[in-house]
Design a protein around this motif. Structure first.
Motif, PDB file in Angstrom:
ATOM      1  N   GLY A 216       0.793  -1.210   0.000  1.00 52.02           N
ATOM      2  CA  GLY A 216       0.000   0.000   0.000  1.00 52.02           C
ATOM      3  C   GLY A 216       0.828   1.263   0.000  1.00 52.02           C
ATOM      4  O   GLY A 216       0.337   2.332   0.328  1.00 52.02           O
ATOM      5  N   LYS A 217       2.081   1.156  -0.383  1.00 52.64           N
ATOM      6  CA  LYS A 217       2.993   2.289  -0.306  1.00 52.64           C
ATOM      7  C   LYS A 217       2.449   3.488  -1.077  1.00 52.64           C
ATOM      8  O   LYS A 217       2.125   3.400  -2.253  1.00 52.64           O
ATOM      9  N   GLY A 218       2.346   4.601  -0.369  1.00 57.11           N
ATOM     10  CA  GLY A 218       1.919   5.832  -0.995  1.00 57.11           C
ATOM     11  C   GLY A 218       0.414   5.982  -1.149  1.00 57.11           C
ATOM     12  O   GLY A 218      -0.050   6.976  -1.669  1.00 57.11           O
ATOM     13  N   LYS A 219      -0.371   5.005  -0.701  1.00 60.77           N
ATOM     14  CA  LYS A 219      -1.824   5.095  -0.823  1.00 60.77           C
ATOM     15  C   LYS A 219      -2.408   5.801   0.397  1.00 60.77           C
ATOM     16  O   LYS A 219      -1.932   5.619   1.504  1.00 60.77           O
ATOM     17  N   SER A 220      -3.441   6.583   0.182  1.00 62.60           N
ATOM     18  CA  SER A 220      -4.136   7.198   1.297  1.00 62.60           C
ATOM     19  C   SER A 220      -4.989   6.133   1.987  1.00 62.60           C
ATOM     20  O   SER A 220      -5.257   5.066   1.429  1.00 62.60           O
ATOM     21  N   ASP A 221      -5.442   6.415   3.211  1.00 65.38           N
ATOM     22  CA  ASP A 221      -6.265   5.447   3.953  1.00 65.38           C
ATOM     23  C   ASP A 221      -7.518   5.041   3.184  1.00 65.38           C
ATOM     24  O   ASP A 221      -7.797   3.852   3.057  1.00 65.38           O
ATOM     25  N   PRO A 222      -8.309   5.992   2.653  1.00 64.59           N
ATOM     26  CA  PRO A 222      -9.510   5.571   1.917  1.00 64.59           C
ATOM     27  C   PRO A 222      -9.197   4.702   0.696  1.00 64.59           C
ATOM     28  O   PRO A 222      -9.921   3.756   0.400  1.00 64.59           O
ATOM     29  N   THR A 223      -8.098   4.995   0.023  1.00 65.50           N
ATOM     30  CA  THR A 223      -7.722   4.198  -1.145  1.00 65.50           C
ATOM     31  C   THR A 223      -7.336   2.787  -0.719  1.00 65.50           C
ATOM     32  O   THR A 223      -7.736   1.805  -1.341  1.00 65.50           O
ATOM     33  N   LEU A 224      -6.569   2.680   0.358  1.00 66.65           N
ATOM     34  CA  LEU A 224      -6.159   1.373   0.860  1.00 66.65           C
ATOM     35  C   LEU A 224      -7.360   0.578   1.364  1.00 66.65           C
ATOM     36  O   LEU A 224      -7.493  -0.607   1.080  1.00 66.65           O
TER      37      LEU A 224
ATOM     38  N   PHE B 272     -17.468   0.600   4.386  1.00 66.52           N
ATOM     39  CA  PHE B 272     -16.454   0.932   5.383  1.00 66.52           C
ATOM     40  C   PHE B 272     -17.020   0.746   6.789  1.00 66.52           C
ATOM     41  O   PHE B 272     -16.317   0.306   7.692  1.00 66.52           O
ATOM     42  N   ARG B 273     -18.275   1.094   6.970  1.00 65.39           N
ATOM     43  CA  ARG B 273     -18.913   0.960   8.285  1.00 65.39           C
ATOM     44  C   ARG B 273     -18.922  -0.499   8.737  1.00 65.39           C
ATOM     45  O   ARG B 273     -18.612  -0.805   9.880  1.00 65.39           O
ATOM     46  N   LYS B 274     -19.264  -1.426   7.835  1.00 66.76           N
ATOM     47  CA  LYS B 274     -19.296  -2.846   8.192  1.00 66.76           C
ATOM     48  C   LYS B 274     -17.887  -3.363   8.480  1.00 66.76           C
ATOM     49  O   LYS B 274     -17.695  -4.207   9.359  1.00 66.76           O
ATOM     50  N   LEU B 275     -16.907  -2.859   7.771  1.00 60.27           N
ATOM     51  CA  LEU B 275     -15.511  -3.203   8.039  1.00 60.27           C
ATOM     52  C   LEU B 275     -15.135  -2.764   9.451  1.00 60.27           C
ATOM     53  O   LEU B 275     -14.593  -3.547  10.238  1.00 60.27           O
ATOM     54  N   ALA B 276     -15.456  -1.523   9.784  1.00 53.72           N
ATOM     55  CA  ALA B 276     -15.137  -0.987  11.109  1.00 53.72           C
ATOM     56  C   ALA B 276     -15.890  -1.736  12.208  1.00 53.72           C
ATOM     57  O   ALA B 276     -15.322  -2.046  13.265  1.00 53.72           O
TER      58      ALA B 276
END
Length: 127
Positions: free
Chosen positions: A9-17, A100-104
């Motif tokens: 994930g090098k260089g990726k933002s959190d939402p992108t990752l 994302f909510r279900k992931l969290a």
């Protein structure tokens, strides 16, 4: 916004990752359930449980290494011999979350359950 230092994930933002962890129902249905799990699925599985372990460690002070080690080397006989094993193997191919909510929520539930067990049985946890 944080940038992840991992090689994948090098260089990726959190939402992108985190986008790698979300799959719609339609996309999930298109994933084949026969054959080796995709290396990306195994990576998602490993990263999810590694993050859960790190969160448990942060809350409790206990080191909680991930104990999952799966390799895309073909289906094991154990998948078919153990009761319920087939659904586990089948589910691995589709490991993802709809939002994302279900992931969290899934990660938080695992961390909360582990932390509660550590608090309920501290002697066992620290043994």
């Amino acid at each position: 916004m944080l940038k992840t230092p991992t090689a994948r994930g090098k260089g990726k933002s959190d939402p992108t990752l985190l986008a790698d962890f979300t799959v719609t129902r339609k996309q999930r249905r298109a994933i084949p359930v026969i054959g080796d799990p995709d290396p990306d699925v195994l990576w998602r599985l490993d990263m999810f449980y590694t993050a859960v372990g790190l969160a448990i460690e942060e809350r409790s002070g206990l080191v909680t290494p991930s104990m999952i080690e799966m390799k895309p080397m073909g289906a094991s006989d154990d998948c078919f011999l153990r009761p319920g094993g087939w659904s586990l193997c089948r589910g691995i191919h589709r490991f993802s979350f709809e939002t994302f909510r279900k992931l969290a929520e899934a990660g938080t539930k695992l961390v909360d359950d582990a932390t509660a067990a550590i608090e309920a049985y501290p002697d066992v946890a620290w043994a």
